[in-house]
Write a protein that holds these residues in place. Structure first.
Motif: not given
Length: 725
Positions: A535-564
């Protein structure tokens, strides 16, 4: 004329014999208790027990307040005032917090003109904006008002002030309401305005319109007005700008006395100057020309009145709470906003994100070969199957053929800038990679000698592995598990670990210190701590990008970014995926942090931990990069052993890395509230794992018996990682 309700504390002894009795107190109490225990799974028996405790032996008929409405002859049994208001506004949360609701209930609002103003007053009361109202209008309800004014044919002839007061009291019988049933006269204006926090001016009389503003300006009271055309809203902050011209200066130097007694046609040019002849809608402009000729008055529509009430209420709320401070003119023009070609979304979208499993990387399959055509590529491939934070794969490999050295180099572009304090997680990932490289090299008959940070002038060179051929092949039993090691986030089955498995995991950890917590109370405490860290990591402005930035939502995104992180690997249901979508938006988390909320962000981690067989922590002496590198080698062997035992592992390392920043950081990152809460969690974590400040808490994970994962993360193509020179 009856317009005030009669309130009784306890059951009334005498009321109108024809009264229709509505006693829903117990239903209200049950709803109140359920609302207060939101998130708890109360059974009907639980609610009944809590209702009985709440009444404290008092008969339900004697609890709360009975309210008699003489105009409808209804007798209604309600909760006490404070509980009534708490429950009535419960669904305002968290668009309005309880503290804000209290502040709004203390506001005193005047409404002048109760045609358009009726809907505004009702909407203000519905939202709980204002606990005291002064209502002014001289008119009675007529049939031509019923195209826009809330009322029925049985109300024809009722004074508009009385009608509005009744409607407000039926929303909240404890409101403080004063009526100015003859409208506002010059002699009454100061009395009407006295101690008001805000004026909603919606009258047709131009003289009164200006007079109210003249006196509100003198008394420093803000005025808002909705014009029922193109969603036009005027805000005049006389409380902040006591010299501000009346109506933004659109009526020039005209005073209230100058506008008294004008005919409808004589008002038209002044009205046009107020509403802006160029900005008024075409239909309204055409209608103004016909006023007094083919139509009897200003046209007004129910939809416009309803929109205006919403604009007035929303703006009034933000003014009272100090969120809107400027004067000005605003348009919420629905035909312009909801128009052909203006849609934000015109193409049908799938209801749920595409979370179809993506096939495993080709390099992650197959048995161990006895010999390979290209040993270096195979060794490098096995190395890159190591785990890394958020699957960021922070490495680049370079084979120096001339001196038979495989360089393992750091790629800073893949760092988690805040969450990975001092890159401890990155060095751990390199340790795991090098462990794989050494096992693979030995299998092919190489002697592998690893040197960490061999060149002080090249900090990106993390490790140089010199490979000398000609030795007999030695196959580590764990090497065969490298292609099969995977993060498995499926919920566990709560099966206890065998003592043999526990012993094997401890042995595999080698020089690392492995602690396993296995009792239900221990797991419950770890779940609470890990959930709070997430919860703290999601609600902190400094850590939020690290916690959520790697998520890939579609198969196309996954194919394009095999490092998320493919969301399919998170093993979430549709509800949790929808919540994750929201959690990925900083504006949502920022609002949640401001409201002091976010406990729901803990639930997923807490549930996963408590369904597990154990939670483990790998720690090592020291806190520098070499310590984390060594921990990575120990972690990899532990994980491979768990894989061989058929056990599922999921890293839950956010909290230890937040603690590392708290303990050893400079304080330049993390919000103050985050640091404060982490400082409170720290002793609980230390008591559980009995850690030392001079040891790195390198890897926290849950281990469980679970089914196979739905999907696995992909790997970057080897040609993007390995170069040969």
């Amino acid at each position: 004329m009856n317009w005030r309700p009669v309130l009784f504390d306890g059951a009334p002894q005498r009321v109108d014999e024809a009264a229709e009795v509505h006693d829903t107190l117990l239903d209200q109490l049950r709803e109140l208790i359920t609302a207060r225990n939101a998130g708890k799974r109360l059974t009907e028996t639980d609610v009944d027990r809590l209702v009985a405790q709440h009444l404290q032996g008092q008969a339900p008929a004697d609890y709360g307040t009975w309210v008699f409405y003489p105009w409808s002859r209804c007798l209604v049994h309600l909760l006490p005032r404070d509980e009534f208001r708490e429950l009535r506004t419960d669904r305002n949360q968290y668009k309005i917090t309880p503290d804000e609701q209290q502040r709004l209930a203390g506001a005193k609002i005047g409404v002048v003109g109760l045609s358009v103003g009726n809907m505004a007053a009702v909407t203000l009361a519905l939202e709980g904006v204002g606990g005291a109202f002064r209502l002014a209008d001289f008119d009675r309800l007529s049939l031509s008002n019923l195209n826009r004014l809330r009322g029925g044919v049985a109300d024809l002839g009722v004074e508009k002030t009385v009608l509005a007061a009744r409607q407000l009291y039926e929303i909240d019988p404890w409101l403080d309401i004063e009526l100015y049933r003859d409208g506002l006269r010059a002699a009454d204006v100061d009395d009407f305005l006295a101690s008001l926090d805000l004026v909603v001016e919606e009258c047709d009389d131009l003289s009164v319109k200006v007079l109210v503003r003249e006196r509100a300006r003198a008394l420093r009271i803000p005025v808002i007005m909705e014009t029922n055309d193109r969603g036009l809203l005027d805000v005049e902050r006389f409380d902040r700008e006591p010299e501000r011209p009346i109506l933004h200066g659109l009526v020039g130097a005209a005073r209230a006395a100058d506008l008294d007694g004008l005919t409808a046609k004589e008002k038209v040019p002044i009205v046009l100057s107020i509403v802006d002849a160029e900005g008024v809608s075409s239909r309204m402009a055409a209608s103004l020309i016909e006023v007094g000729t083919t139509i009897s008055g200003w046209p007004q529509l129910a939809s416009g009145v309803a929109l205006g009430a919403a604009l007035v209420t929303d703006t009034a709320r933000r003014i009272v709470l100090g969120e809107h401070t400027e004067s000005g003119r605003y348009y919420v023009d629905l035909p312009e906003i909801v128009a052909d070609g203006r849609a934000a979304l015109r193409v049908a979208q799938p209801v749920l994100p595409n979370v179809a499993p993506v096939a495993a990387s080709p390099s992650a399959s197959g048995e161990l070969p006895a010999a390979v055509a290209d040993p270096i590529r195979w060794i490098a491939t096995m190395g890159t199957l190591a785990p890394s934070g958020h699957n960021n794969q922070p490495w680049l490999l370079r084979w120096r053929e001339a001196d038979s050295v495989l360089e393992c180099r750091h790629d800073p572009s893949r760092d988690l800038s805040v969450l990975d304090f001092e890159l401890g997680g990155t060095w751990l990932a390199f340790g795991a990679l090098v462990e794989n490289v050494i096992m693979a090299a030995r299998h092919l008959g190489f002697v592998a000698q690893a040197t960490t940070w061999p060149d002080p002038g090249d900090p990106r060179l993390v490790c140089a592995v010199r490979l000398t051929s000609g030795a007999p092949g030695v196959t580590d039993p764990l090497l065969a598990q490298v292609p099969h090691r995977i993060t498995n986030r499926r919920r566990g089955t709560d099966i206890a670990l065998s003592e043999q498995a526990v012993a094997a995991l401890h042995e595999a950890c080698g020089e690392g210190r492995l602690q396993l917590l296995r009792t239900r109370p221990e797991l419950a405490e770890v779940g609470a701590l890990v959930g709070a860290g997430d919860r703290i990591a999601h609600l902190d402005p400094d850590t939020h990008p690290d916690v959520t930035g790697a998520l890939l939502w579609t198969e196309d995104e996954v194919r394009a970014r095999p490092d998320g992180l493919d969301v399919a690997t998170l093993e979430l249901d549709a509800t949790d995926l929808a919540g994750l979508r929201l959690a990925g938006q900083w504006r949502v988390m920022e609002a949640l942090a401001h409201l002091g909320g976010g406990r729901a962000l803990e639930d997923l981690s807490r549930g996963l931990i408590t369904s597990s067989s154990a939670v483990g922590l790998v720690s090592v002496p020291g806190t520098d990069r070499n310590a984390y590198f060594a921990a990575g080698r120990a972690v990899q062997r532990t994980w491979l052993t768990a894989t061989a035992l058929g056990l599922a592992i999921q890293p839950v390392t956010v909290l230890p890395y937040l603690f590392a920043r708290l303990d050893r950081g400079t304080g330049d990152c993390l919000a103050e509230r985050s640091r404060t809460e982490l400082a409170g969690l720290r002793p609980r974590f230390t008591r559980l794992f009995r850690t030392r400040p001079d040891h790195a808490e390198a890897f926290l994970f849950r281990i469980s018996v679970a089914g196979p994962p739905t999907a696995r993360s992909l790997r970057r193509p080897l040609e993007d990682v390995l170069t040969i020179v």
